[in-house]
Design an enzyme around this catalytic site. Structure first.
Site, short mmCIF file in Angstrom:
data_model
loop_
_atom_site.label_atom_id
_atom_site.label_comp_id
_atom_site.label_asym_id
_atom_site.label_seq_id
_atom_site.Cartn_x
_atom_site.Cartn_y
_atom_site.Cartn_z
N LEU A 37 48.62 -4.09 4.24
CA LEU A 37 49.75 -3.65 3.41
C LEU A 37 50.85 -4.70 3.32
O LEU A 37 51.91 -4.45 2.74
CB LEU A 37 50.33 -2.35 3.96
CG LEU A 37 49.37 -1.15 4.00
CD1 LEU A 37 50.03 0.03 4.72
CD2 LEU A 37 48.95 -0.75 2.59
N ALA A 38 50.61 -5.88 3.90
CA ALA A 38 51.55 -7.01 3.83
C ALA A 38 52.88 -6.73 4.50
O ALA A 38 53.92 -7.20 4.03
CB ALA A 38 51.77 -7.45 2.38
N ASP A 59 50.77 -13.58 0.54
CA ASP A 59 51.35 -12.35 -0.01
C ASP A 59 52.87 -12.41 -0.15
O ASP A 59 53.47 -11.54 -0.79
CB ASP A 59 51.00 -11.15 0.87
CG ASP A 59 49.53 -10.76 0.79
OD1 ASP A 59 48.90 -11.07 -0.24
OD2 ASP A 59 49.02 -10.16 1.75
N GLY A 87 54.13 -7.87 7.39
CA GLY A 87 54.76 -9.11 7.85
C GLY A 87 55.27 -9.95 6.70
O GLY A 87 56.36 -10.52 6.76
N SER A 88 54.49 -10.01 5.63
CA SER A 88 54.91 -10.77 4.44
C SER A 88 56.12 -10.13 3.79
O SER A 88 57.02 -10.83 3.30
CB SER A 88 53.75 -10.85 3.43
OG SER A 88 52.68 -11.58 3.96
N ALA A 89 56.17 -8.80 3.77
CA ALA A 89 57.32 -8.10 3.21
C ALA A 89 58.58 -8.39 4.01
O ALA A 89 59.66 -8.59 3.44
CB ALA A 89 57.05 -6.59 3.17
N LYS A 104 52.73 -3.42 0.01
CA LYS A 104 51.96 -3.56 -1.23
C LYS A 104 50.57 -2.98 -1.02
O LYS A 104 50.07 -2.86 0.10
CB LYS A 104 51.86 -5.02 -1.67
CG LYS A 104 51.09 -5.96 -0.70
CD LYS A 104 49.58 -5.90 -0.81
CE LYS A 104 48.91 -6.75 0.27
NZ LYS A 104 47.43 -6.49 0.35
N VAL A 141 51.12 -2.12 11.33
CA VAL A 141 50.93 -3.54 11.61
C VAL A 141 49.46 -3.92 11.37
O VAL A 141 48.55 -3.18 11.73
CB VAL A 141 51.34 -3.86 13.06
CG1 VAL A 141 51.04 -5.31 13.41
CG2 VAL A 141 52.82 -3.56 13.26
N ALA A 142 49.26 -5.10 10.77
CA ALA A 142 47.92 -5.64 10.52
C ALA A 142 47.03 -4.62 9.83
O ALA A 142 45.94 -4.30 10.29
CB ALA A 142 47.27 -6.11 11.83
N ALA A 143 47.52 -4.11 8.68
CA ALA A 143 46.86 -2.97 8.04
C ALA A 143 46.48 -3.22 6.59
O ALA A 143 46.06 -2.30 5.89
CB ALA A 143 47.77 -1.75 8.12
#
Length: 295
Positions: free
Chosen positions: A103-104, A140, A106-108, A14, A99-101
């Site tokens: 853009l979600a 997110d 991990g949530s995706a 996202k 990663v950790a950017a």
């Protein structure tokens, strides 16, 4: 012997077209107003039934944990707790989202597990039920389940749907700069958030598919502390926003990914060519109408 059931799910990243912090909560979190949009960039999450009980996670990115620190693992465990167990599960994640950017990613992945496991094991949970579980995992996750476009309030988990933009070209740039979300919010001056209905303006632009209007009204308050600590990102955003065919540029979430809202795919590809050899990650993608999709 029966062949193990498998399911492959796309987990879409996202971006935030708008992000304002409107107050601090008693629980330490912050209330937000944000406009989310799904994009074509996605991870692939393979779910496989296994005869042995328990949950395993494998990922091709070395920085992604394979234990309970992983949101995808926690998503599966939360589902298992809700339905009183569903057997063994193997989760394989192929990372394409940085990663950790902001853009979600991990949530995706967590959303893909919630959606996919519900289908794989025929649990029969509604989208609202899955979103309630997701909200306990991360702010997110509900949007990543919902997908498309939405206006988010609360910590981002209260969603009002907006019409998704139809495949608007985007360029994403990430320098590999590590930004702590906790530090960003810690250094945020809430006084700076006294804005007047700008969220209404950009929501209206999204509803009308007014790309020029969206480009002019892109906003992220978190750029203030992020750019103060990492001024090179501000320079990069300026370079990005002045590329031919760019409607506007913005940092997504708490960073450090920057995105450019582009006039057409040719302009986007030219923009990508300009930056791709000078940053660690650069790609062209488009806005997307879903957050998770079973392949």
């Amino acid at each position: 012997m029966n062949k193990a059931k498998t399911l492959r799910v796309r987990a879409h990243a996202k971006i935030n077209l708008y992000l304002d912090v409107v107050g601090k909560r008693e629980d330490g979190y912050h209330n937000l107003e944000t406009v989310f949009h799904s994009i074509g960039l996605h991870d692939e999450v393979l779910l496989r039934e296994r005869s042995k009980m328990g949950i395993t996670v494998h990922c091709d990115h070395p920085d992604v944990p394979s234990d309970s620190r992983n949101l995808a693992y926690r998503a599966a465990q939360s589902l298992s707790d809700v339905v009183d167990g569903f057997g063994g599960l193997e989760i394989q994640i192929r990372k394409r989202i940085p990663v950790a950017a902001g853009l979600a990613g991990g949530s995706a992945n967590a959303a893909a597990v919630l959606h996919g496991v519900n289908e794989l094991y025929k649990l029969g949970l509604s989208e609202n039920a899955l979103m309630e579980i997701g909200a306990q995992l991360g702010a997110d996750v509900p949007f990543c389940l919902h997908g498309g476009a939405a206006f988010g309030t609360g910590i981002g988990e209260i969603l009002t749907p907006l019409p998704a933009l139809s495949e608007v070209p985007l360029v994403l740039i990430n320098t590999g700069t590590a930004i702590s979300t906790a530090d960003i919010f810690k250094n945020l001056d809430i006084i700076l958030t006294k804005r007047k209905n700008e969220s209404i303006i950009i929501k209206t632009c999204v509803e009308k598919s007014d790309l020029v209007g969206i480009g002019k009204n892109l906003y992220n308050l978190l750029e203030v502390p992020a750019f103060f600590k990492h001024p090179e990102l501000a320079v990069l955003k300026t370079q990005l926003s002045t590329q031919t065919g760019c409607y506007g540029a913005l940092m997504s979430g708490s960073g450090a990914t920057l995105f450019a809202f582009m006039e057409n795919i040719t302009a986007a590809q030219q923009c990508e060519s300009f930056f791709k050899n000078s940053v660690s990650f650069c790609t062209t993608t488009v806005t997307n109408s879903v957050g998770v999709r079973i392949q």
